[in-house]
Motif scaffolding. Structure first.
Motif, PDB file in Angstrom:
ATOM      1  N   LEU A 151      -2.671  61.902 -28.106  1.00  0.00           N
ATOM      2  CA  LEU A 151      -2.718  60.447 -28.045  1.00  0.00           C
ATOM      3  C   LEU A 151      -1.313  59.924 -27.784  1.00  0.00           C
ATOM      4  O   LEU A 151      -0.341  60.399 -28.376  1.00  0.00           O
ATOM      5  N   ARG A 152      -1.214  58.910 -26.921  1.00  0.00           N
ATOM      6  CA  ARG A 152       0.075  58.310 -26.606  1.00  0.00           C
ATOM      7  C   ARG A 152       0.124  56.911 -27.220  1.00  0.00           C
ATOM      8  O   ARG A 152      -0.788  56.102 -27.036  1.00  0.00           O
ATOM      9  N   PHE A 153       1.200  56.643 -27.953  1.00  0.00           N
ATOM     10  CA  PHE A 153       1.348  55.369 -28.647  1.00  0.00           C
ATOM     11  C   PHE A 153       2.604  54.655 -28.158  1.00  0.00           C
ATOM     12  O   PHE A 153       3.561  55.282 -27.697  1.00  0.00           O
ATOM     13  N   GLU A 154       2.593  53.327 -28.311  1.00  0.00           N
ATOM     14  CA  GLU A 154       3.736  52.509 -27.892  1.00  0.00           C
ATOM     15  C   GLU A 154       3.929  51.367 -28.880  1.00  0.00           C
ATOM     16  O   GLU A 154       2.969  50.702 -29.280  1.00  0.00           O
ATOM     17  N   TRP A 155       5.181  51.156 -29.257  1.00  0.00           N
ATOM     18  CA  TRP A 155       5.573  50.010 -30.088  1.00  0.00           C
ATOM     19  C   TRP A 155       6.472  49.104 -29.269  1.00  0.00           C
ATOM     20  O   TRP A 155       7.353  49.567 -28.543  1.00  0.00           O
ATOM     21  N   THR A 156       6.257  47.781 -29.400  1.00  0.00           N
ATOM     22  CA  THR A 156       7.129  46.776 -28.788  1.00  0.00           C
ATOM     23  C   THR A 156       7.456  45.724 -29.845  1.00  0.00           C
ATOM     24  O   THR A 156       6.725  45.588 -30.844  1.00  0.00           O
ATOM     25  N   PRO A 157       8.543  44.963 -29.683  1.00  0.00           N
ATOM     26  CA  PRO A 157       9.012  44.070 -30.745  1.00  0.00           C
ATOM     27  C   PRO A 157       7.996  43.047 -31.219  1.00  0.00           C
ATOM     28  O   PRO A 157       8.046  42.633 -32.397  1.00  0.00           O
ATOM     29  N   GLU A 158       7.080  42.612 -30.348  1.00  0.00           N
ATOM     30  CA  GLU A 158       6.108  41.614 -30.798  1.00  0.00           C
ATOM     31  C   GLU A 158       5.193  42.138 -31.903  1.00  0.00           C
ATOM     32  O   GLU A 158       4.531  41.362 -32.595  1.00  0.00           O
ATOM     33  N   ASN A 159       5.183  43.464 -32.081  1.00  0.00           N
ATOM     34  CA  ASN A 159       4.395  44.043 -33.167  1.00  0.00           C
ATOM     35  C   ASN A 159       5.132  44.008 -34.504  1.00  0.00           C
ATOM     36  O   ASN A 159       4.561  44.382 -35.527  1.00  0.00           O
ATOM     37  N   GLY A 160       6.379  43.572 -34.477  1.00  0.00           N
ATOM     38  CA  GLY A 160       7.140  43.452 -35.711  1.00  0.00           C
ATOM     39  C   GLY A 160       7.889  44.721 -36.066  1.00  0.00           C
ATOM     40  O   GLY A 160       7.351  45.821 -35.959  1.00  0.00           O
ATOM     41  N   VAL A 161       9.148  44.550 -36.478  1.00  0.00           N
ATOM     42  CA  VAL A 161       9.945  45.700 -36.915  1.00  0.00           C
ATOM     43  C   VAL A 161       9.534  46.055 -38.340  1.00  0.00           C
ATOM     44  O   VAL A 161       9.625  45.215 -39.239  1.00  0.00           O
ATOM     45  N   PRO A 162       9.078  47.285 -38.578  1.00  0.00           N
ATOM     46  CA  PRO A 162       8.672  47.659 -39.945  1.00  0.00           C
ATOM     47  C   PRO A 162       9.845  47.562 -40.912  1.00  0.00           C
ATOM     48  O   PRO A 162      10.966  47.929 -40.584  1.00  0.00           O
ATOM     49  N   ARG A 163       9.566  47.080 -42.091  1.00  0.00           N
ATOM     50  CA  ARG A 163      10.601  46.970 -43.112  1.00  0.00           C
ATOM     51  C   ARG A 163      10.502  48.138 -44.079  1.00  0.00           C
ATOM     52  O   ARG A 163       9.414  48.638 -44.373  1.00  0.00           O
TER      53      ARG A 163
END
Length: 318
Positions: A151-163
């Motif tokens: 599975l290929r996943f992608e994160w972008t800033p609109e998803n929020g930076v995890p704290r």
């Protein structure tokens, strides 16, 4: 039919065999030109089949700019010769076999894997199934008989930076031997097929050293980014490797030690990697792969705001 490596004069002639967005063709014409310029593609690692002087098949292998051997097959395409899968399958197998034989003559002991990028719903798409079918069978006939779906996943800033949860602290560690030990320990019960198979074949110590060497020497990410995760009392829980490939920042590797599994620490490690890449490495996109069978890791990506945007089928020699 003539099957041979490309020469410089062939590069424009094969561009029609590089359609954008087609299953089994990682690089379109622009990417092909760009990677020839960076050294990731080379004419001697790109193989052509000609019929009557006309290019009818193309295979292109990728490697790092300083690598001496091809690392992965990026492109496999054969023109529709007679409207049947069999003709395309046969020629694909012939091109791959010729290239594999040439690579072996230079000392490569195992043919490079073939990485096929697929849409997430490829099994429900007749076009994707058809595009994969003859390529997979051609690769199988050329010796790439094992398959692994990822599975290929992608994160972008609109998803929020995890704290950070605050449960763990993270610190840099310059000693590679410390990471070798941690890599070795997380191999116990790992759900990562590549590392698990490697450990079963060469032993956990050798696999751990190979993994550390790969992420240190073959990935463009900075070695100084690597972090050890510890409890507030200083006991190691695992490690987190933010990294990058030639195109994107990536989740390089993360591992939770067996005695600390089952407490949700995978979320802490993934959050730290994502936070570091976003805030300290300037990433506007972070990508990651995990095996289809590694459901805990896939669930962690989803919880942390990553989107499953595609799949990768890895075809390899057993």
């Amino acid at each position: 039919m003539i099957i041979r490596p490309l020469t410089d004069s062939d590069t424009d002639r094969v561009l029609p065999l590089l359609p954008a967005g087609e299953v089994g063709v990682w690089a379109d014409a622009d990417t092909f030109r760009d990677r020839l310029g960076t050294g990731e593609y080379r004419t001697e690692r790109s193989w052509l089949a000609e019929d009557g002087g006309e290019p009818v098949a193309l295979a292109v292998w990728w490697a790092g700019p300083h690598d001496t051997e091809p690392a992965a097959l990026d492109v496999l395409n054969v023109r529709d010769l007679d409207g049947t899968d069999e003709a395309r399958t046969d020629l694909a197998a012939r091109v791959l076999t010729a290239a594999h034989t040439a690579f072996a003559a230079t000392g490569l002991t195992t043919p490079p894997d073939y990485h096929v990028v697929l849409p997430g719903d490829w099994r429900e798409r007749p076009d994707a199934v058809a595009a994969l079918r003859w390529r997979q069978e051609g690769a199988r006939r050329a010796g790439l008989t094992a398959s692994l779906e990822r599975l290929r996943f992608e994160w972008t800033p609109e998803n929020g930076v995890p704290r950070p949860s605050g449960r763990l602290r993270f610190r840099a560690e310059p000693d590679d031997e410390v990471f070798v030990d941690l890599f070795r320990r997380v191999l116990d019960g790992t759900l990562d097929a590549h590392s698990g198979t490697g450990a079963a074949t060469v032993g956990a110590e050798a696999q751990a050293r190979a993994d550390v060497a790969f992420y240190r020497d073959d990935m463009p990410g900075d070695r100084a980014w690597w972090r050890i995760a510890e409890t507030p009392q200083g006991r190691p829980v695992g490690f987190a490797l933010p990294s990058r490939n030639p195109s994107f920042h990536v989740v390089g590797y993360l591992g939770v030690l067996p005695e600390h599994r089952g407490h949700g620490h995978v979320d802490d490690l993934l959050a730290e990697i994502t936070r570091f890449l976003a805030e300290e490495a300037g990433a506007d996109t972070v990508r990651a792969d995990t095996d289809l069978a590694n459901t805990p890791m896939a669930a962690a990506f989803t919880r942390l705001g990553y989107r499953n945007f595609a799949r990768r089928l890895v075809l390899s020699a057993p």
